[in-house]
Design a protein around this motif. Structure first.
Motif, mmCIF file in Angstrom:
data_model
loop_
_atom_site.group_PDB
_atom_site.id
_atom_site.type_symbol
_atom_site.label_atom_id
_atom_site.label_comp_id
_atom_site.label_asym_id
_atom_site.label_seq_id
_atom_site.Cartn_x
_atom_site.Cartn_y
_atom_site.Cartn_z
ATOM 1 N N GLN A 68 0.839 -1.204 0.000
ATOM 2 C CA GLN A 68 0.000 0.000 0.000
ATOM 3 C C GLN A 68 0.872 1.251 0.000
ATOM 4 N N MET A 69 1.952 1.214 0.770
ATOM 5 C CA MET A 69 2.881 2.341 0.831
ATOM 6 C C MET A 69 3.471 2.631 -0.547
ATOM 7 N N LEU A 70 3.890 1.593 -1.252
ATOM 8 C CA LEU A 70 4.487 1.776 -2.578
ATOM 9 C C LEU A 70 3.485 2.358 -3.562
ATOM 10 N N ARG A 71 2.257 1.839 -3.525
ATOM 11 C CA ARG A 71 1.226 2.328 -4.442
ATOM 12 C C ARG A 71 0.869 3.787 -4.155
ATOM 13 N N TYR A 129 5.913 11.085 6.598
ATOM 14 C CA TYR A 129 6.335 10.461 7.856
ATOM 15 C C TYR A 129 6.098 8.954 7.883
ATOM 16 N N PRO A 130 4.872 8.455 7.556
ATOM 17 C CA PRO A 130 4.690 6.994 7.608
ATOM 18 C C PRO A 130 5.535 6.251 6.590
ATOM 19 N N LEU A 182 8.067 3.512 7.970
ATOM 20 C CA LEU A 182 7.924 2.110 7.569
ATOM 21 C C LEU A 182 9.222 1.585 6.952
ATOM 22 N N ILE A 183 9.886 2.424 6.176
ATOM 23 C CA ILE A 183 11.173 2.015 5.597
ATOM 24 C C ILE A 183 12.193 1.782 6.703
ATOM 25 N N TYR A 197 1.085 3.336 10.892
ATOM 26 C CA TYR A 197 0.142 2.565 10.081
ATOM 27 C C TYR A 197 -1.141 3.353 9.870
ATOM 28 N N TYR A 198 -1.587 4.047 10.919
ATOM 29 C CA TYR A 198 -2.812 4.835 10.816
ATOM 30 C C TYR A 198 -2.702 5.865 9.690
ATOM 31 N N LEU A 199 -1.637 6.633 9.673
ATOM 32 C CA LEU A 199 -1.463 7.659 8.644
ATOM 33 C C LEU A 199 -1.275 7.045 7.270
ATOM 34 N N MET A 200 -0.585 5.909 7.222
ATOM 35 C CA MET A 200 -0.383 5.261 5.934
ATOM 36 C C MET A 200 -1.727 4.841 5.331
#
Length: 415
Positions: free
Chosen positions: A106-109, A136-137, A141-142, A196-199
């Motif tokens: 999801q982060m990548l997309r 920030y997220p 995450l990275i 995770y919430y912000l992501m």
């Protein structure tokens, strides 16, 4: 002020609010709406004590979604208000129920959506605070992934040094397990980090490149029906409040309501208060035709008064950015929203500002809270007092620091 706004001023000036319906649309929030009742109870009592008026909460008297009843006496006049929370927290929770690998995908997309479209760079030209909140997220995450890899490598290396058979294989298994355990540890404690919430929040808007997810469109149609029903009741004002992501939901709901012809000149006054809005995070995306069309439509209507309140001290909002203007959809004859500042550095005492300054998420909710040095923005006077929103701010000049210049690359209102 335009001729249409002047008509609103004259109409609103004739009316004292004795009964009001308030529809509160939360932002991207998975928590039960009772949180908002308790916040209103606590902060309303604090503001009433500071400002010298009375406010009391009781169980709601109307059918429908979760809410509460407010009785307030201000300026010698008593007003009864029924507050309903238009709930979409179940949709939010459903969108957050992703595994750790799914969240990284999801982060990548999401990153590709904002970076590849050029929206991220244009958003940075407005306000850096909410963009930093968006980045920030991704960075966190990275970093978590790197720490998990380092831990896995360290454990595998240490176990492989033991002079016994199959220790290298055992090291890989134990190292992998340690890395996964660390990622799970971070995930469980996200209530402190909000990563995770912000992501999930930003990914929800980006998954369809700015178009609304189908389940949200269905819920918005339900919201529209509930507000339309209130407009047929014996109240003096129907006030819609949209906070954070709830602001762009409110824009579309009210645009649908007016387009359908269900706002009568002889009915209650219709008002819209947007607080701490993050509209550009959606409207700047390529396929956000719906919200851009709704912004354009709503900004020129005389069926409602729309006041947008934000503050530069709120790092999670696009403070003082006219959502219509910066999205490049301002029509000829535009007169909404009236963009004003809650001016945290002036309406909060130095001591209170020092206490809250670095509590970014708490400041994002300050619009719903008490101010110990209140100015002309008071959430509890607006939602529980005897004046309609348009009358309260009639003749009020917009903030001198508001941003109206078109920044978005995508300005089309139709696919």
């Amino acid at each position: 002020m335009s001729g249409q706004s002047q008509l609103l001023k004259e109409r609103d000036a004739e009316r004292q609010v004795r009964r009001r319906r308030v529809f509160y649309i939360p932002g991207y929030d998975p928590i039960h709406p009772r949180r908002y009742r308790e916040l209103y109870r606590k902060e309303g009592a604090a503001q009433a004590k500071i400002s010298g008026y009375q406010i009391d909460l009781k169980p709601k008297t109307t059918k429908g979604p979760y809410g509460w009843h407010v009785t307030s006496r201000q300026h010698g006049k008593e007003t009864d208000t029924d507050v309903d929370v238009l709930v979409w927290s179940d949709i939010v929770r459903g969108s957050m129920s992703n595994t750790i690998p799914a969240t990284y995908l999801q982060m990548l997309r999401t990153a590709w959506c904002y970076i590849g479209s050029g929206a991220l760079w244009r958003l940075m030209r407005l306000r850096k605070g909410p963009v930093i909140a968006a980045l920030y997220p991704v960075g966190a995450l990275i970093l978590q992934a790197l720490l998990a890899v380092l831990l896995a490598w360290g454990v595998a290396r240490a176990v492989a040094l033991i002079p016994l058979p199959l220790m290298s294989l055992a090291g890989l298994v134990l190292g992998g397990g340690a890395g996964i355990a660390l990622l799970r540890w971070f995930r469980v404690r996200d209530g402190k980090f909000f990563i995770y919430y912000l992501m999930h929040d930003y990914a929800y808007s980006a998954q369809f490149r700015g178009a609304n997810p189908p389940e949200l469109e269905v819920r918005m149609a339900e919201f529209t029906e509930q507000i339309a029903e209130a407009l047929q009741s014996e109240v003096d004002e129907v006030l819609v409040v949209g906070h954070s992501s709830g602001a762009h939901v409110g824009v579309s709901v009210l645009a649908d309501l007016i387009r359908s012809g269900r706002v009568s000149e002889d009915g209650p006054v219709l008002s819209f208060l947007s607080l701490g809005q993050v509209v550009p995070m959606v409207s700047f995306l390529p396929d956000a035709h719906r919200i851009r069309a709704d912004l354009q439509f709503l900004s020129g209507r005389n069926e409602l008064a729309w006041v947008d309140v934000s503050a530069p001290g709120d790092g999670c909002a696009f403070a003082l950015c006219d959502p219509v203007g910066v999205s490049g959809v301002a029509p000829e004859g535009k007169h909404w929203p009236l963009v004003i500042s809650a001016a945290f550095t002036q309406t909060l005492s130095p001591e209170r500002w020092k206490e809250l300054r670095w509590r970014f998420f708490r400041l994002h909710f300050q619009y719903l809270c008490a101010f110990d040095q209140p100015g002309d923005y008071d959430y509890f006077r607006i939602t529980a007092g005897p004046r309609v929103l348009g009358d309260r701010y009639a003749g009020r000049a917009p903030s001198k620091s508001r941003i109206t210049k078109t920044v978005s690359k995508f300005t089309s209102v139709a696919p």
